[in-house]
Design a protein around this motif. Structure first.
Motif, PDB file in Angstrom:
ATOM      1  N   GLY A  86      37.144  33.743  27.687  1.00 23.92           N
ATOM      2  CA  GLY A  86      35.927  34.667  27.770  1.00 23.92           C
ATOM      3  C   GLY A  86      35.976  35.915  28.231  1.00 23.92           C
ATOM      4  O   GLY A  86      37.102  36.705  27.931  1.00 23.92           O
ATOM      5  N   SER A  87      34.767  36.377  28.818  1.00 28.12           N
ATOM      6  CA  SER A  87      34.780  37.789  29.033  1.00 28.12           C
ATOM      7  C   SER A  87      35.493  38.448  30.184  1.00 28.12           C
ATOM      8  O   SER A  87      35.822  37.531  31.229  1.00 28.12           O
ATOM      9  N   TYR A  88      35.888  39.658  30.065  1.00 30.63           N
ATOM     10  CA  TYR A  88      36.628  40.276  31.324  1.00 30.63           C
ATOM     11  C   TYR A  88      36.033  41.805  31.136  1.00 30.63           C
ATOM     12  O   TYR A  88      35.817  42.146  30.175  1.00 30.63           O
ATOM     13  N   VAL A  89      36.235  42.614  32.102  1.00 30.88           N
ATOM     14  CA  VAL A  89      36.174  44.005  32.088  1.00 30.88           C
ATOM     15  C   VAL A  89      37.250  44.679  32.410  1.00 30.88           C
ATOM     16  O   VAL A  89      38.183  44.148  33.091  1.00 30.88           O
ATOM     17  N   LEU A  90      37.707  45.804  31.446  1.00 29.00           N
ATOM     18  CA  LEU A  90      38.803  46.415  31.405  1.00 29.00           C
ATOM     19  C   LEU A  90      38.557  47.750  31.954  1.00 29.00           C
ATOM     20  O   LEU A  90      37.640  48.462  31.799  1.00 29.00           O
ATOM     21  N   GLU A  91      39.385  47.848  33.002  1.00 25.86           N
ATOM     22  CA  GLU A  91      39.317  49.340  33.729  1.00 25.86           C
ATOM     23  C   GLU A  91      40.780  50.006  33.704  1.00 25.86           C
ATOM     24  O   GLU A  91      41.844  49.290  33.967  1.00 25.86           O
ATOM     25  N   VAL A  92      40.562  51.293  33.128  1.00 21.96           N
ATOM     26  CA  VAL A  92      42.041  52.046  33.055  1.00 21.96           C
ATOM     27  C   VAL A  92      41.723  53.249  33.787  1.00 21.96           C
ATOM     28  O   VAL A  92      40.720  53.976  33.907  1.00 21.96           O
ATOM     29  N   SER A  93      42.734  53.627  34.882  1.00 22.44           N
ATOM     30  CA  SER A  93      42.604  54.595  35.475  1.00 22.44           C
ATOM     31  C   SER A  93      43.916  55.054  36.116  1.00 22.44           C
ATOM     32  O   SER A  93      45.047  54.409  35.915  1.00 22.44           O
ATOM     33  N   SER A  94      43.702  56.466  36.826  1.00 27.96           N
ATOM     34  CA  SER A  94      45.161  56.894  37.404  1.00 27.96           C
ATOM     35  C   SER A  94      45.326  56.043  38.614  1.00 27.96           C
ATOM     36  O   SER A  94      44.544  55.440  39.206  1.00 27.96           O
TER      37      SER A  94
ATOM     38  N   MET B 284      42.507  28.628  31.295  1.00 28.53           N
ATOM     39  CA  MET B 284      43.636  29.238  30.996  1.00 28.53           C
ATOM     40  C   MET B 284      44.171  30.308  31.735  1.00 28.53           C
ATOM     41  O   MET B 284      43.235  31.324  31.556  1.00 28.53           O
ATOM     42  N   ALA B 285      45.236  30.421  32.227  1.00 27.24           N
ATOM     43  CA  ALA B 285      45.647  31.680  33.130  1.00 27.24           C
ATOM     44  C   ALA B 285      45.821  32.821  32.086  1.00 27.24           C
ATOM     45  O   ALA B 285      46.588  32.440  31.089  1.00 27.24           O
ATOM     46  N   VAL B 286      45.660  34.062  32.634  1.00 28.89           N
ATOM     47  CA  VAL B 286      46.145  35.352  31.986  1.00 28.89           C
ATOM     48  C   VAL B 286      47.646  35.502  31.941  1.00 28.89           C
ATOM     49  O   VAL B 286      48.187  35.428  33.126  1.00 28.89           O
TER      50      VAL B 286
ATOM     51  N   VAL C  12      49.734  46.599  36.359  1.00 29.73           N
ATOM     52  CA  VAL C  12      48.497  45.937  35.696  1.00 29.73           C
ATOM     53  C   VAL C  12      48.033  44.731  36.642  1.00 29.73           C
ATOM     54  O   VAL C  12      49.019  44.144  37.049  1.00 29.73           O
ATOM     55  N   GLU C  13      46.903  44.631  36.678  1.00 28.19           N
ATOM     56  CA  GLU C  13      46.265  43.440  37.652  1.00 28.19           C
ATOM     57  C   GLU C  13      45.043  42.652  37.309  1.00 28.19           C
ATOM     58  O   GLU C  13      44.368  43.582  36.369  1.00 28.19           O
ATOM     59  N   MET C  14      45.050  41.738  37.558  1.00 30.17           N
ATOM     60  CA  MET C  14      43.707  40.718  37.232  1.00 30.17           C
ATOM     61  C   MET C  14      42.870  40.452  38.488  1.00 30.17           C
ATOM     62  O   MET C  14      43.566  39.894  39.233  1.00 30.17           O
ATOM     63  N   ARG C  15      41.747  40.982  38.697  1.00 30.66           N
ATOM     64  CA  ARG C  15      40.963  40.381  39.784  1.00 30.66           C
ATOM     65  C   ARG C  15      39.902  39.702  39.353  1.00 30.66           C
ATOM     66  O   ARG C  15      39.120  39.661  38.373  1.00 30.66           O
ATOM     67  N   GLY C  16      39.280  39.057  40.397  1.00 32.24           N
ATOM     68  CA  GLY C  16      38.194  37.998  40.242  1.00 32.24           C
ATOM     69  C   GLY C  16      38.470  36.786  39.373  1.00 32.24           C
ATOM     70  O   GLY C  16      39.703  36.508  38.818  1.00 32.24           O
ATOM     71  N   GLY C  17      37.324  36.142  39.191  1.00 33.97           N
ATOM     72  CA  GLY C  17      37.299  34.894  38.384  1.00 33.97           C
ATOM     73  C   GLY C  17      36.173  34.401  37.440  1.00 33.97           C
ATOM     74  O   GLY C  17      35.109  35.270  37.737  1.00 33.97           O
ATOM     75  N   GLY C  18      36.190  33.773  36.499  1.00 39.10           N
ATOM     76  CA  GLY C  18      35.039  33.362  35.830  1.00 39.10           C
ATOM     77  C   GLY C  18      34.598  34.481  35.090  1.00 39.10           C
ATOM     78  O   GLY C  18      35.231  35.115  34.340  1.00 39.10           O
ATOM     79  N   LYS C  19      33.223  34.671  35.004  1.00 42.51           N
ATOM     80  CA  LYS C  19      32.581  35.739  34.300  1.00 42.51           C
ATOM     81  C   LYS C  19      32.983  37.002  35.090  1.00 42.51           C
ATOM     82  O   LYS C  19      32.436  38.137  34.677  1.00 42.51           O
TER      83      LYS C  19
END
Length: 164
Positions: A72-80, A1-3, A26-33
């Protein structure tokens, strides 16, 4: 399912506003795990580590409770957005009037698509770029305009140029 990035952006935007921050991207990078959700924030006095940490904590909780990032899992990164931040919205161009910018147009203007100069003015979807200070890889073309007017709709990509 897409974000659903619009949903994530709406959540992050509400949290950012409540913390006195501007949501830049806001951006989503990568796929799977190996998925990474990146959120870029800004504020006039500059983003602190605490700003990133606060937004990350609050957004992460809401995203998990609302299952806004399914799969499933994802990494959240917040930055300037960094010193060379991207300019997207009309408000970005208004805010950074007087700053040096580098941009690429969708359609060529005077035979060129790449420009660097000072964002002199922005109003009603049109920006004026002062090219007189631009770093030149080649000698200036005789008779080339020193000021260039561009439609925001013709801007494909724009970034600030750090002035240190």
């Amino acid at each position: 399912m897409a974000v659903d990035l619009e949903r994530v952006q709406a959540i992050a935007g509400r949290v950012a506003a409540s913390l006195g921050l501007e949501l830049v991207e806001v951006e989503m990078r990568g796929g799977g795990k190996a998925r990474m959700l990146r959120i870029f924030i800004d504020k006039p006095s500059g983003v602190t580590h605490e700003d990133c940490s606060s937004l990350s904590r609050e957004v992460s909780t809401i995203l998990d409770v609302e299952d806004a990032v399914p799969g499933g899992s994802y990494v959240l990164e917040v930055s300037s957005p960094g010193l060379d931040r991207k300019l997207f919205r009309p408000s970005d161009f208004e805010r950074f009037q007087g700053s040096r910018v580098k941009l690429t147009t969708r359609m060529p203007v005077n035979g060129n698509r790449h420009f660097e100069g000072r964002l002199e003015h922005f109003e009603s979807g049109r920006l004026t770029l002062d090219l007189s200070e631009a770093r030149r890889k080649h000698r200036p073309v005789e008779g080339a305009p020193q000021k260039l007017e561009l439609e925001l709709a013709n801007i494909e990509k724009a970034n600030l140029v750090p002035e240190l």
